[in-house]
Design a protein around this motif. Structure first.
Motif, PDB file in Angstrom:
ATOM      1  N   LEU A   1     -11.818  70.413-104.154  1.00  0.00           N
ATOM      2  CA  LEU A   1     -11.542  70.636-105.346  1.00  0.00           C
ATOM      3  C   LEU A   1     -10.154  71.152-105.619  1.00  0.00           C
ATOM      4  N   THR A   2      -9.941  72.071-105.068  1.00  0.00           N
ATOM      5  CA  THR A   2      -8.490  72.824-105.074  1.00  0.00           C
ATOM      6  C   THR A   2      -7.314  71.882-104.784  1.00  0.00           C
TER       7      THR A   2
ATOM      8  N   SER B   1     -19.747  75.490-110.846  1.00  0.00           N
ATOM      9  CA  SER B   1     -20.061  76.598-110.984  1.00  0.00           C
ATOM     10  C   SER B   1     -19.862  77.909-109.555  1.00  0.00           C
ATOM     11  N   MET B   2     -20.175  79.085-109.955  1.00  0.00           N
ATOM     12  CA  MET B   2     -19.852  80.022-108.608  1.00  0.00           C
ATOM     13  C   MET B   2     -21.312  80.105-107.831  1.00  0.00           C
TER      14      MET B   2
ATOM     15  N   ILE C   1     -18.150  81.589-104.552  1.00  0.00           N
ATOM     16  CA  ILE C   1     -17.184  80.338-104.237  1.00  0.00           C
ATOM     17  C   ILE C   1     -17.398  79.202-105.423  1.00  0.00           C
ATOM     18  N   GLN C   2     -15.997  78.957-106.353  1.00  0.00           N
ATOM     19  CA  GLN C   2     -16.344  78.376-107.145  1.00  0.00           C
ATOM     20  C   GLN C   2     -16.430  76.513-106.569  1.00  0.00           C
ATOM     21  N   SER C   3     -17.565  75.797-106.934  1.00  0.00           N
ATOM     22  CA  SER C   3     -18.056  74.781-106.194  1.00  0.00           C
ATOM     23  C   SER C   3     -18.788  73.807-107.159  1.00  0.00           C
ATOM     24  N   LEU C   4     -19.194  72.689-106.532  1.00  0.00           N
ATOM     25  CA  LEU C   4     -20.023  71.896-107.544  1.00  0.00           C
ATOM     26  C   LEU C   4     -21.471  72.482-107.776  1.00  0.00           C
TER      27      LEU C   4
ATOM     28  N   PRO D   1     -18.066  65.803-102.695  1.00  0.00           N
ATOM     29  CA  PRO D   1     -17.597  65.590-104.216  1.00  0.00           C
ATOM     30  C   PRO D   1     -17.250  63.982-104.363  1.00  0.00           C
ATOM     31  N   MET D   2     -17.081  63.455-103.283  1.00  0.00           N
ATOM     32  CA  MET D   2     -16.826  61.849-103.508  1.00  0.00           C
ATOM     33  C   MET D   2     -18.002  61.106-103.855  1.00  0.00           C
ATOM     34  N   ILE D   3     -19.294  61.515-103.632  1.00  0.00           N
ATOM     35  CA  ILE D   3     -20.249  60.710-103.591  1.00  0.00           C
ATOM     36  C   ILE D   3     -21.243  61.307-104.608  1.00  0.00           C
TER      37      ILE D   3
END
Length: 525
Positions: free
Chosen positions: A116-117, A134-135, A139-142, A197-199
């Motif tokens: 994402l970064t 969300s965190m 860690i900021q993630s999906l 993140p792609m799928i």
């Protein structure tokens, strides 16, 4: 053909095992939910107004502390699944499997954050939720919720199975065997974290589709869920359906205190912790729907079985029926009663499935709002009565009385009309087996003997490829199903035997099943 059978059996074994692993975090969640319910109920303004002695600083601090601890499992539930799945599915080196689950889950989210970064898709803090992020453990993630933990746990399990005994060249031998599992986990899950993140939009589309199907069914949605859960129960696959509704978007999505929460149980706990109004659309899939059947219907079945038993046999079956009633009424464990009629009269079980679904639908239609997981009297008291009259807990008693009458008269009529051989009505040759079963269940001191007899009836240790248990049943993979002595299993405490295919077998024991499994493990060693 044999190879195809084995592959099918492996599929059954995996999905049974997966459903069983869900129970470890869910059991913790249920207990933590009780703490959260107690803490929230006694800190609410309404309760304090009615019980002024609670309005004391020290008491309120203690209650808020209980509520905080109760929220633990809800906050970290995805991580608990990521650890529990490889732990529960692995047959050997379970500690390594659990540790690898933790490693895999964290690295997956680190990789998602990296993706994402680098692709400039990392959302700003004020729009994080709107963009599905969300965190997670800082860690900021999906925002993947429990599904993220399940995905990580399943992948780690397969890595553990494949690499736990790997041999490396002498120069790298230190990293071989079980030590290699967390290493390969770190490598593979870092790649998975880049791919997800792609799928991920594809996964959310499927889950949202299921959620839309259920919500689109309106009041019929809770019926489909309640009936579906009972329909899957004999196969041990109901946990998967339950987890999907409780913890993913399939069970609904709501915004609580600015946070987007998905899953019926997650929404309920978030609202309970926040002290706000409880959503009826969330509790429609929770405890309230079970209560007519669990607290009233199944006890009525037990009474019908008792009244239709031969007079001379009633004393023999009384203990069995009482223990079953206590289990379903207090804890929501229903199998000890359900398996008394499931195999004797499958049509009656079909009626039970429909009535359970109707219980969910009726509770939703009349606006009852009682959450949590078990559907027993503890949930009724803590999440119904203690939360105040807005939960409409009193309607449970009214519907419950109707359900008690329906179950009692339907089951009593069917048993007498079709001469069903429910406990206490067996022929003379069957009565001794029933009596032995009741005696073995009534005596906790004979667990070792019971385990030995069950092991012998299963064809001995050499016939057992895999042995595990869930709440009430032994789950086995056997080499030769023809060696299974079903009458002897029932003579020694089995309430029922479910043969799923040529190799997968379930033996329903009851709430003492874990002690029996431990004794069997000792004997097999």
């Amino acid at each position: 053909m044999k190879k195809k059978e084995k592959k099918s059996s492996k599929g059954w074994e995996f999905f049974q095992g997966l459903g069983k692993t869900f129970m470890l975090p869910v059991a913790l969640l249920a207990f933590m939910g009780l703490l959260l319910g107690i803490g929230s109920s006694f800190t609410s303004p309404t309760t304090i107004e009615n019980l002024p002695f609670l309005d004391h600083n020290v008491i309120q601090i203690i209650l808020r502390f209980i509520s905080t601890i109760g929220g633990f499992a809800f906050t970290y539930l995805p991580l608990l699944f990521a650890v529990a799945i490889p732990l529960g599915l692995a047959r050997k080196e379970k500690g390594v499997a659990a540790f690898s689950g933790l490693v895999g889950y964290i690295i997956m989210h680190l990789s998602i954050n990296f993706y994402l970064t680098e692709t400039h898709k990392l959302a700003e803090a004020d729009v994080m939720r709107q963009q599905g992020q969300s965190m997670v453990l800082g860690i900021q993630s999906l925002e993947m919720g429990v599904l993220g933990g399940i995905i990580a746990g399943i992948i780690v399990y397969f890595l553990h199975q494949r690499y736990q005994n790997v041999k490396l060249p002498n120069a790298f031998a230190f990293f071989g065997g079980s030590r290699f599992v967390p290493i390969i986990t770190a490598i593979i899950m870092s790649i998975v974290g880049i791919i997800i993140p792609m799928i991920w939009p594809f996964f959310t589309m499927i889950i949202n589709g299921i959620g839309n199907l259920i919500s689109g069914a309106g009041a019929f949605g809770p019926f489909l869920f309640g009936a579906g859960e009972r329909l899957l129960l004999p196969f041990g696959l109901h946990h998967i359906l339950v987890a999907m509704i409780r913890f993913t978007e399939a069970g609904g999505t709501a915004v609580v205190s600015g946070d987007t929460v998905s899953g019926a149980l997650n929404i309920f706990y978030a609202q309970l912790k926040n002290g706000g109004p409880i959503s009826g659309s969330a509790t429609a899939f929770l405890s309230q729907g079970k209560m007519p059947t669990f607290m009233f219907g199944l006890p009525a079945v037990a009474l019908a079985i008792y009244h239709t038993a031969k007079p001379e046999n009633r004393k023999k079956i009384k203990g069995l029926l009482i223990s079953g009633v206590v289990a379903t009424f207090v804890t929501g464990i229903t199998e000890p009663i359900e398996f008394l009629f499931l195999f004797v009269a499958p049509a009656l079980y079909g009626i039970h499935v429909v009535l359970t679904g109707l219980g969910f639908m009726v509770m939703a239609l009349i606006g009852v709002r009682i959450g949590n997981t078990d559907g027993g009297v503890l949930d009724f008291f803590i999440f119904g009565i203690l939360q105040g009259n807005y939960t409409k807990w009193y309607l449970v008693l009214l519907v419950g009385a109707i359900w008690f009458a329906l179950y009692y008269f339907i089951f009593r009529y069917a048993i007498l009309k079709f001469n069903l051989k429910t406990p206490g009505r067996e022929d003379e040759t069957e009565e001794s087996a029933t009596e032995s079963k009741k005696e073995s269940k009534a005596s906790n001191g004979k667990t070792g003997t019971q385990a030995a007899e069950l092991l012998h009836a299963l064809g001995g240790a050499s016939n057992i490829e895999s042995l595990d248990n869930c709440i009430t049943r032994l789950r086995l993979v056997v080499d030769d199903m023809n060696k299974i002595d079903e009458p002897k299993l029932k003579k020694n405490g089995a309430l029922g035997v479910v043969k799923l295919d040529a190799h997968n077998l379930q033996v329903i024991i009851g709430t003492q099943v874990n002690h029996v499994r431990v004794e069997m493990d000792k004997l097999m060693e």
